[in-house]
Motif scaffolding. Structure first.
Motif, short mmCIF file in Angstrom:
data_model
loop_
_atom_site.label_atom_id
_atom_site.label_comp_id
_atom_site.label_asym_id
_atom_site.label_seq_id
_atom_site.Cartn_x
_atom_site.Cartn_y
_atom_site.Cartn_z
N ARG A 1 -8.27 -9.72 -1.46
CA ARG A 1 -7.18 -8.98 -0.87
C ARG A 1 -7.67 -7.59 -0.50
N SER A 2 -6.96 -6.95 0.45
CA SER A 2 -7.33 -5.59 0.83
C SER A 2 -6.88 -4.62 -0.27
N ARG A 3 -7.75 -3.66 -0.58
CA ARG A 3 -7.45 -2.70 -1.63
C ARG A 3 -7.63 -1.28 -1.12
N CYS A 4 -7.03 -0.33 -1.88
CA CYS A 4 -7.33 1.09 -1.65
C CYS A 4 -8.77 1.29 -2.09
N THR A 5 -9.61 1.89 -1.23
CA THR A 5 -11.02 2.05 -1.57
C THR A 5 -11.20 3.09 -2.68
N HIS A 6 -10.15 3.89 -2.96
CA HIS A 6 -10.28 4.93 -3.98
C HIS A 6 -9.86 4.42 -5.37
N LEU B 1 0.26 -3.08 4.85
CA LEU B 1 -0.78 -3.62 5.72
C LEU B 1 -0.33 -3.78 7.16
N VAL B 2 0.85 -3.25 7.49
CA VAL B 2 1.31 -3.34 8.88
C VAL B 2 0.46 -2.37 9.70
N PRO B 3 -0.24 -2.90 10.72
CA PRO B 3 -1.13 -2.02 11.48
C PRO B 3 -0.39 -0.80 12.05
N VAL B 4 -1.07 0.31 12.12
CA VAL B 4 -0.60 1.57 12.69
C VAL B 4 0.61 2.13 11.93
N PHE B 5 1.70 1.33 11.80
CA PHE B 5 2.95 1.86 11.25
C PHE B 5 2.85 2.22 9.77
N SER B 6 2.16 1.39 8.97
CA SER B 6 2.03 1.69 7.54
C SER B 6 1.35 3.05 7.36
N ARG C 1 -1.72 8.38 3.42
CA ARG C 1 -2.15 8.44 2.02
C ARG C 1 -1.90 7.11 1.32
N CYS C 2 -2.67 6.87 0.23
CA CYS C 2 -2.45 5.67 -0.57
C CYS C 2 -1.15 5.87 -1.34
N ARG C 3 -0.28 4.85 -1.38
CA ARG C 3 1.02 4.99 -2.04
C ARG C 3 0.84 5.09 -3.55
N HIS C 4 -0.26 4.56 -4.04
CA HIS C 4 -0.50 4.50 -5.48
C HIS C 4 -1.12 5.80 -6.01
N CYS C 5 -2.24 6.20 -5.43
CA CYS C 5 -2.97 7.35 -5.99
C CYS C 5 -2.85 8.60 -5.13
N GLY C 6 -2.27 8.48 -3.94
CA GLY C 6 -2.07 9.66 -3.11
C GLY C 6 -3.31 10.13 -2.37
N GLU C 7 -4.41 9.40 -2.56
CA GLU C 7 -5.66 9.78 -1.89
C GLU C 7 -5.53 9.57 -0.38
N ARG C 8 -6.14 10.45 0.39
CA ARG C 8 -6.08 10.32 1.86
C ARG C 8 -6.81 9.05 2.31
N VAL C 9 -6.18 8.32 3.21
CA VAL C 9 -6.82 7.15 3.81
C VAL C 9 -7.44 7.62 5.12
N SER C 10 -8.66 7.21 5.40
CA SER C 10 -9.31 7.65 6.64
C SER C 10 -8.47 7.22 7.85
#
Ligand SMILES: [Zn+2]
Length: 275
Positions: A53-58, A68-73, A80-89
């Motif tokens: 499955r796809s995961r937060c890389t952090h 996982l909805v493209p663009v809109f999510s 940001r990641c909903r779990h850890c708040g880390e910025r997603v590229s």
């Protein structure tokens, strides 16, 4: 090109239908963009391409369907990641968006047709190899092979008209493509060899030369030349933005090739009329 379900004129005749088809193309493109992003990431960083499955890389949090909805999510979660708040590229969102926009543009330009499918398939191949080139500075040969194979398949849907037989049309398309490939790929090979000799450094990688050959195949000699010029401009802009010693050239060639596939012919005709 033969194999047209709805030509562009047919799409433009009904605004609602046109918007519907373009929106479908955008959704399909962005979903495929998201999938290819994931495949490219796993190809470079390890992990099975098909499983997992796809995961937060952090933080490793497994992403839910809503994330996982493209663009809109990405836009909803403000990058940001909903779990850890880390910025997603923003790279993921930008690739989904660009493939979606390209699919929509291909449908507007070529209608619902074999030519649009040819452009969309090539865009998927080029997006994958660009993402891998960005991270690893290499263009794997099987992507070039896929592009060549895809080109060969669509020789059989070569432009109709002038009462030519099927084999005549396929033969003419084959000739134009091979001439373009030889001119663009061969020309860039000679230039890079000369450049390497003069500067004592490697200017273009082997993968870049092969990609230029593929660009010539798809575009023919005239639009292929335009693609070379655009690639250099994009490469230069990219080098200024990235400010690193080594610049992956694959993304620049790929974006130039896709733009030329959409508009190259018109630009060449416009330029010929100026002379
Ligand atoms: Zn996280």
């Amino acid at each position: 090109m033969t194999g047209t379900l709805f030509p562009p004129e047919f799409l433009f005749a009904d605004r609602f239908f046109c918007a519907y088809v373009v929106a479908l193309a955008f959704i399909l493109g962005s979903v495929l963009g998201s999938f290819l992003n994931c495949m490219a990431w796993r190809a470079v960083h390890g992990g099975s391409v098909r499983k997992g499955r796809s995961r937060c890389t952090h933080c490793g949090h497994i992403l839910s369907a809503a994330e996982l909805v493209p663009v809109f999510s990405y836009l909803l979660l403000r990058g940001r990641c909903r779990h850890c708040g880390e910025r997603v590229s923003p790279r993921y969102m930008l690739t989904e968006l660009s493939l979606g926009l390209f699919f929509a543009a291909a449908v507007l330009r070529f209608g619902v047709s074999a030519e649009a499918l040819r452009a969309a398939g090539l865009a998927c191949i080029l997006l994958s190899l660009s993402l891998i080139d960005l991270d690893s500075y290499r263009i794997p040969n099987h992507f070039i092979a896929a592009a060549l194979l895809w080109w060969t398949v669509f020789l059989f849907f070569a432009p109709a008209g002038r009462g030519l037989s099927f084999w005549h049309r396929a033969g003419a398309a084959l000739f134009e493509g091979v001439a373009g490939g030889a001119a663009v790929g061969g020309g860039m090979l000679l230039i890079s060899l000369l450049f390497d000799r003069l500067t004592g450094k490697e200017s273009l990688g082997g993968g870049d030369i092969k990609l230029f050959f593929a660009a010539g195949l798809y575009l023919g000699p005239a639009a292929g030349l335009l693609c070379v010029i655009l690639s250099c401009v994009f490469g230069l802009v990219f080098a200024l933005l990235r400010r690193q010693q080594r610049i992956p050239f694959g993304p620049a060639i790929s974006s130039a090739l896709l733009l030329c596939l959409l508009f190259g012919r018109q630009v060449v005709i416009w330029y010929m009329n100026l002379l």
